[in-house]
Structure formats: structure tokens, C-alpha cells
Design a protein around this motif. Structure first.
Motif, mmCIF file in Angstrom:
data_model
loop_
_atom_site.group_PDB
_atom_site.id
_atom_site.type_symbol
_atom_site.label_atom_id
_atom_site.label_comp_id
_atom_site.label_asym_id
_atom_site.label_seq_id
_atom_site.Cartn_x
_atom_site.Cartn_y
_atom_site.Cartn_z
ATOM 1 N N GLY A 1 0.789 -1.224 0.000
ATOM 2 C CA GLY A 1 0.000 0.000 0.000
ATOM 3 C C GLY A 1 0.818 1.269 0.000
ATOM 4 O O GLY A 1 0.260 2.364 -0.123
ATOM 5 N N SER A 2 2.151 1.149 0.141
ATOM 6 C CA SER A 2 3.002 2.345 0.144
ATOM 7 C C SER A 2 3.241 2.842 -1.282
ATOM 8 O O SER A 2 3.084 2.101 -2.255
ATOM 9 C CB SER A 2 4.336 2.058 0.826
ATOM 10 N N THR A 3 3.631 4.106 -1.408
ATOM 11 C CA THR A 3 3.884 4.714 -2.715
ATOM 12 C C THR A 3 5.296 4.372 -3.173
ATOM 13 O O THR A 3 6.249 4.573 -2.413
ATOM 14 C CB THR A 3 3.721 6.237 -2.632
ATOM 15 N N PRO A 4 5.468 3.873 -4.392
ATOM 16 C CA PRO A 4 6.807 3.498 -4.870
ATOM 17 C C PRO A 4 7.732 4.709 -4.974
ATOM 18 O O PRO A 4 7.316 5.781 -5.413
ATOM 19 C CB PRO A 4 6.531 2.898 -6.254
ATOM 20 N N TRP B 1 6.816 0.553 -9.756
ATOM 21 C CA TRP B 1 7.331 1.645 -10.585
ATOM 22 C C TRP B 1 6.739 1.608 -11.985
ATOM 23 O O TRP B 1 6.300 2.630 -12.516
ATOM 24 C CB TRP B 1 8.856 1.559 -10.669
ATOM 25 N N LEU B 2 6.693 0.407 -12.611
ATOM 26 C CA LEU B 2 6.178 0.309 -13.973
ATOM 27 C C LEU B 2 4.704 0.700 -14.055
ATOM 28 O O LEU B 2 4.286 1.413 -14.975
ATOM 29 C CB LEU B 2 6.359 -1.113 -14.502
ATOM 30 N N LEU B 3 3.905 0.241 -13.076
ATOM 31 C CA LEU B 3 2.461 0.505 -13.104
ATOM 32 C C LEU B 3 2.092 1.825 -12.444
ATOM 33 O O LEU B 3 0.950 2.270 -12.562
ATOM 34 C CB LEU B 3 1.710 -0.640 -12.407
ATOM 35 N N GLN B 4 3.069 2.421 -11.715
ATOM 36 C CA GLN B 4 2.804 3.644 -10.959
ATOM 37 C C GLN B 4 1.619 3.455 -10.017
ATOM 38 O O GLN B 4 0.720 4.293 -9.917
ATOM 39 C CB GLN B 4 2.565 4.823 -11.920
ATOM 40 N N GLU B 5 1.648 2.300 -9.334
ATOM 41 C CA GLU B 5 0.608 1.970 -8.371
ATOM 42 C C GLU B 5 1.243 1.679 -7.018
ATOM 43 O O GLU B 5 2.451 1.460 -6.909
ATOM 44 C CB GLU B 5 -0.195 0.743 -8.839
#
Length: 593
Positions: free
Chosen positions: A57-60, A96-100
Motif C-alpha cells: 500500500g506504500s507509494t513506490p 514503478w512500472l504501473l505507478q501503483e
């Protein structure tokens, strides 16, 4: 001068980062200019074992490269590790790739060193280098493919930390002898100098990579060195003198190990013989997955095999009188010097497995089981069938006579048996408490013997649900699992015409139908399956005792001759099980002199 030193240090860090990136197989094919740019922008840092790298759930903030150590991945809602990240592997690329947000938590299983490749740097280089973008995309695809497959088995333990309970233990001797046993399987290094605690994670990583096994010896206190040892280990082995007063272990050591996926086991050191009740006292001092009784060199060798998952687990099925064939199988295994390090079973298989765990010889098991099943039919105490056809008292007396008040925790060898819990509809594994009581539940054939009540739970014959509990043995991970299956896939009730049927046969067969269907699955799980030919031995024909034993022995001997790769003990290391009857006779003779 200070500026020169700072520039030299920065250049050194970049060179180290470039070396780490080149060693990363996931970046194979990426051009040197891109690797150099990644190295120049990377952030190098250390992460102590047990520390969180990022949470679900954390931001990449980028992608991480593990330079040394090991990381664990745990998906939300899971209690165990779902994956491990080894040295020179990337982690965090999907976010990182999905920006999720991150889909799983990642933490350090070992003291680790990492490189953070920040998001802005990755975005810039991905736009410039097609090879770099494709490398990370392929990595995501490979991991997605692996996650769709069956869950992988836990990796074999390679690093161990011995934590002595007190200074009373000669831990140097114990560790040296244990390492000598490990050395039979591969290169092993013993590390017990507390000065090693000043080294970096890279040094510990180098020690572990240059050996098959590493054994760290900790202090009998919660020192910095003890915590360092436990942070590095796959298995924490708590060592205690069985006869001493049980006291809690250093606070937080076992709990921290369990939180990061390490196993915690207990070794109890006995003098001459196992001290009754010691296991119960010590098991209450720490949450351990398994305990081991150490009396002599053979016990230490078994401990080494089980810790390194090179042990042999033997699982014995139910099958009424056909179960006597297990005695022949056990004799053949012993003659072939195949170690039996962990034993378990269901129904009649549970009873015979208990004889192995107690340490009875072939002759003593044969004498005891003939006395209990052939000389006196255990199912002859008939009663009006309110609950069952028999009172079950003869079976209870038989089990009490042969096993007394022995506790499962005090058995010389690791052991389990299985009963069927009618309250939950699931198999129940018995690993503690009175052995005779657990066996009474495991053989309570529905309708033939009354069930065993444990609180709100109603327990009956284990064969009703799991007649060949290979899966339970595998969960204990001894190594290789041998299954001895004497159950029947088909039950010819009407052999000899309708007069061959009676209420006992009908109830016994009906109680084993579910177990027979699950046994087909369990057979596939066994590394070695032994299925003696017993078509002419009826479930209730106790007088087929000798015939069943011989059939099991002859069959097992033939099969074992075709399996030269099975583990074998050196001839000098074979310990013949000592008959308690012989020991009692010697005691009486000595008293008479």
C-alpha cells in the motif's frame, strides 16, 4: 585533502554500484552507458535483518537492487513468506512500472545492503534505453508467471545460530560435533568469535556464499553478538540442559526470528537417558516448531539431518490387520541402514509408528503387537450398540499396557499421529499429550469403537479422513518422505459369498472410504511409496500376523535394492534399537548378583 578523500569515496561507491548492476542477471543486455548512469544516481544504504524495506500500500519511490543479504516478500493476509529475494536481484519494479501502490511488504531476512534506483532516474533512463525498459518488463512477466504456478517449497536452511541457555552448556563441544555432522553433506564453517560482529553485512554474505552451511555460536545472553547471529540465521537452535530448571530465553530473539520467517527449534541435552517431563517444561519457555532429544552421537546425527532437510520421514497408513506388514517394512529399512528420523501414521499405522518412536527393536515390536492383537482380539468386548459395537476398553487397556503414561513430547524420535475430528470435519494431528490417549483416538473406528471426546471435539479413526498423512509429514520438512501404504483401494466385502460379510467388516470398510480416496493423492506426494501386496490379508484377520509381516519384508527388500540413491547410514553409525525387555532382564540379573 578532505575533498580528495570525499571524491575518492564517491568514485569507490560508484564502482561498487556498477559491479552490483553488472552482476544482476535481470539487467543482462543493458548497455554499459545506462548501467553507469544508474550507478551514478543510485543511493547505497544498509538494512538490518527484520527491518521493513517497504509495506504493502506504500507509494513506490523506485526500484531496489539487493547488493548483499536476503529479503523476504509477504503478501497481505499471509503469515508466511511468499517469495525471497537473493543477492543481485531487483525488487519493487512492478510498482514503478504501473505507478501503483506496493502490492506486498518486503523486509530484510538478513542484514542487507541495497541500492535504491530512484523513480526520476528510472523514468529518464527508460525513455532513453529500450533494452533497459524491456529488461524490467521481462522481469515483471517472469515473476507474474511464477506467482501463477504452485507455491514453491520453502528453501533449504543453510545458516544456523546456536543459542545456549546458560554457561553450564559446553556449547563449544556441541557446536563442533554438530558441524562435523553437517560436514558430511557439504562445506561447513563455524563462526563463534564475537569480534565478527564488527564486520559488515557484505562480510557475512561472503562467508555464507563460500560455504554450504554456516553455524554461528551465540552467547547465553541477549548480547549484540547473539542478536547478530540470530539475524543471520535460517534456523535458531535453542540448546538447553534437560535436567536444569526451565527459564525464559533472552527476550525477543525467538519472536524476531519468527517474524522474518526463520524457524526456531529446541535441542534438549540429556545425560544417559531422556528425562521424563523435561520437554513439557522447556517447550513452555519459547515458541518452537520442533524439539529434539540429544542423548548420544546418533541423536546428534539425526538432528543434523533434520535441520538440513536431509532426514527421512516414514509415514504408515491404516489398514486393520494388514498394518502388520509395516513391521516387515521397518525391518527391511533398518537392515538396509535407511535412517528413520521422523515417523507418523494413521490408525494401525499410528500404533506401529509409535513403536519406532519409542525405540523398540524389531523383536520387541513383534512380541508386543502379537500379544495385543493376536493373542487377544482387541475388538471382542461387545456391548449393546448405542454408540458402537464394542466398549473400546480392551483397546484402551492394550494401549495403556504397552505405552503406559509416556508423553509424545518425551519420545526419543519426532512423532505424530492423526485422528479425524468429526466436529470440524478435518484431520487432527497429535503432537503432544499422552501417547496412549492419542492412539486411542487414531484407532476409534466409527461404529466399532466409541469416539474419543476432547472438550467439544469428537475424534475417531484417522483413516476416515487421511489414511496416509504424507502431507503432514511434508509440513514438518524432514527431507525425503517414505510412505508405506497397506490400505486397499477396493474393498471386496463379499469375498467368499454373503457369509463373508458382517457388521464389523461393513463398518470398517465404510469408515475407510474417504481415507482411501485421499490416499491416492497422498501417494503422489511421497518421494518413495511402498505398497506391499496384501490382497489375501483381510482387515480383521489378526491371525495373518506373521504372513503380513513377511509380505511387507519381502516386498520392501526387493524395492530397496532398486533404490541405491536412498540415504544410508554408515555401518558404524547404525544404532540397533535396544529392547526394553532385554534391559529389564539385565537389570534383574545385576540385582541378583
Amino acid at each position: 585533502m578532505a575533498l580528495d578523500e570525499e571524491q575518492s569515496s564517491a568514485a569507490h561507491e560508484i564502482r561498487r554500484a556498477i559491479d552490483c548492476l553488472r552482476e544482476c542477471a535481470d539487467l543482462t543486455g543493458v548497455d554499459p552507458a545506462t548501467l553507469e548512469a544508474l550507478a551514478a544516481g543510485a543511493v547505497h544504504f544498509s538494512l538490518p535483518a527484520g527491518s521493513l524495506l517497504f509495506d504493502s500500500g506504500s507509494t513506490p519511490d523506485g526500484v531496489y537492487l539487493l547488493a548483499s543479504g536476503r529479503l523476504g516478500v509477504k503478501a497481505p493476509g499471509m503469515t508466511h513468506l511468499t517469495a525471497e529475494i537473493e543477492r543481485s536481484e531487483l525488487v519493487g519494479e512492478t510498482g514503478w512500472l504501473l505507478q501503483e501502490q506496493r502490492s506486498a511488504a518486503v523486509f530484510a531476512v538478513r542484514d542487507s545492503e541495497l541500492l535504491l534506483l530512484p523513480t526520476p532516474l528510472l523514468d529518464e533512463l527508460a525513455a532513453q534505453s529500450t533494452h533497459f525498459s524491456l529488461a524490467l518488463a521481462r522481469l515483471c512477466a517472469r515473476r507474474l508467471q511464477c506467482s501463477n504456478r504452485q507455491e514453491p517449497q520453502q528453501k533449504q536452511a543453510r545458516v544456523f545460530a546456536i543459542v545456549p541457555h546458560s554457561v553450564e552448556i559446553d556449547v563449544a563441544s556441541f557446536a563442533t560435533r554438530l558441524v562435523a555432522e553437517f560436514a558430511h553433506a557439504g562445506r561447513t564453517e563455524l563462526v563463534w568469535d564475537a569480534r565478527a560482529s564488527t564486520h559488515t553485512a557484505r562480510w557475512f554474505n561472503a562467508i555464507e556464499e563460500s560455504n554450504d552451511y554456516v553455524v554461528y555460536v551465540a552467547d547465553p545472553s541477549a548480547s549484540g553478538w547473539t542478536r547478530q547471529c540470530c539475524r543471520q540465521a535460517d534456523v535458531i537452535l535453542l540448546v538447553a540442559p534437560a535436567g536444569a530448571a526451565s527459564k525464559p530465553w533472552p527476550s525477543g530473539i525467538a519472536e524476531a526470528a519468527l517474524a522474518r520467517g526463520a524457524r526456531v527449534e529446541l535441542a534438549l541435552l540429556h545425560e544417559q537417558r531422556i528425562e521424563t517431563g523435561a520437554a513439557t517444561r522447556w517447550l513452555g519457555t519459547s515458541p518452537v516448531a520442533q524439539h529434539h532429544h540429544i542423548v548420544d552421537a546418533a541423536d546428534l546425527a539425526r538432528l543434523a539431518r533434520l535441520l538440513t532437510r536431509r532426514g527421512v520421514g516414514l509415514v504408515l497408513s491404516g489398514g486393520g490387520a494388514r498394518g502388520f506388514a509395516h513391521l516387515g517394512v521397518i525391518r527391511a529399512l533398518r537392515e538396509a541402514r535407511v535412517p528413520i528420523d521422523f515417523v507418523g501414521g494413521s490408525s494401525i499405522g499410528a500404533i506401529i509408528a509409535a513403536g519406532v518412536a519409542v525405540g523398540w527393536s524389531d523383536d520387541e515390536m513383534r512380541m508386543r503387537y502379537r500379544r495385543g492383537f493376536v493373542d487377544s482380539n482387541p475388538l471382542s468386548d461387545y456391548t449393546f450398540p448405542f454408540v458402537a459395537l464394542t466398549r473400546g476398553r480392551k483397546v484402551s487397556r492394550l494401549l495403556q499396557r504397552e505405552y503406559g503414561d509416556v508423553l509424545i513430547e518425551d519420545l526419543p524420535q519426532p512423532y505424530f499421529c492423526v485422528s479425524a475430528n468429526l466436529t470440524t470435519g478435518r484431520a487432527l494431528e497429535h503432537r503432544d499429550g499422552r501417547l496412549a490417549a492419542a492412539l486411542r483416538a487414531s484407532v476409534a473406528i466409527p461404529g466399532v469403537m466409541p469416539p474419543v471426546y476432547r472438550g467439544e471435539h469428537v475424534l475417531v479413526d484417522g483413516a476416515a479422513i487421511n489414511n496416509l498423512p504424507v502431507d503432514i509429514m511434508q509440513a514438518h520438512a524432514p527431507g525425503l518422505v517414505i510412505g508405506s501404504d497397506v490400505g486397499a483401494d477396493r474393498f471386496p466385502l463379499a469375498r467368499g459369498g454373503k457369509h463373508g460379510m458382517n457388521i464389523f467388516r461393513i463398518l470398517m470398510h465404510s469408515g475407510m472410504i474417504n481415507g482411501a480416496s485421499s490416499a491416492a493423492v497422498q501417494r503422489e506426494l511421497a518421494d518413495v511409496l511402498l505398497k506391499p501386496p496384501l490382497a489375501n490379508v483381510d482387515l480383521l484377520n489378526w491371525h495373518a500376523f506373521d504372513r503380513a509381516i513377511q509380505a511387507g519384508y519381502d516386498y520392501a527388500r526387493r524395492v530397496l535394492e532398486t533404490l541405491p540413491d536412498l540415504p544410508r547410514l554408515p555401518a558404524a553409525a547404525v544404532r540397533t534399537p535396544r529392547s526394553s525387555l532385554a534391559a529389564e532382564l539385565e537389570r534383574r540379573l545385576a540385582a541378583a548378583i
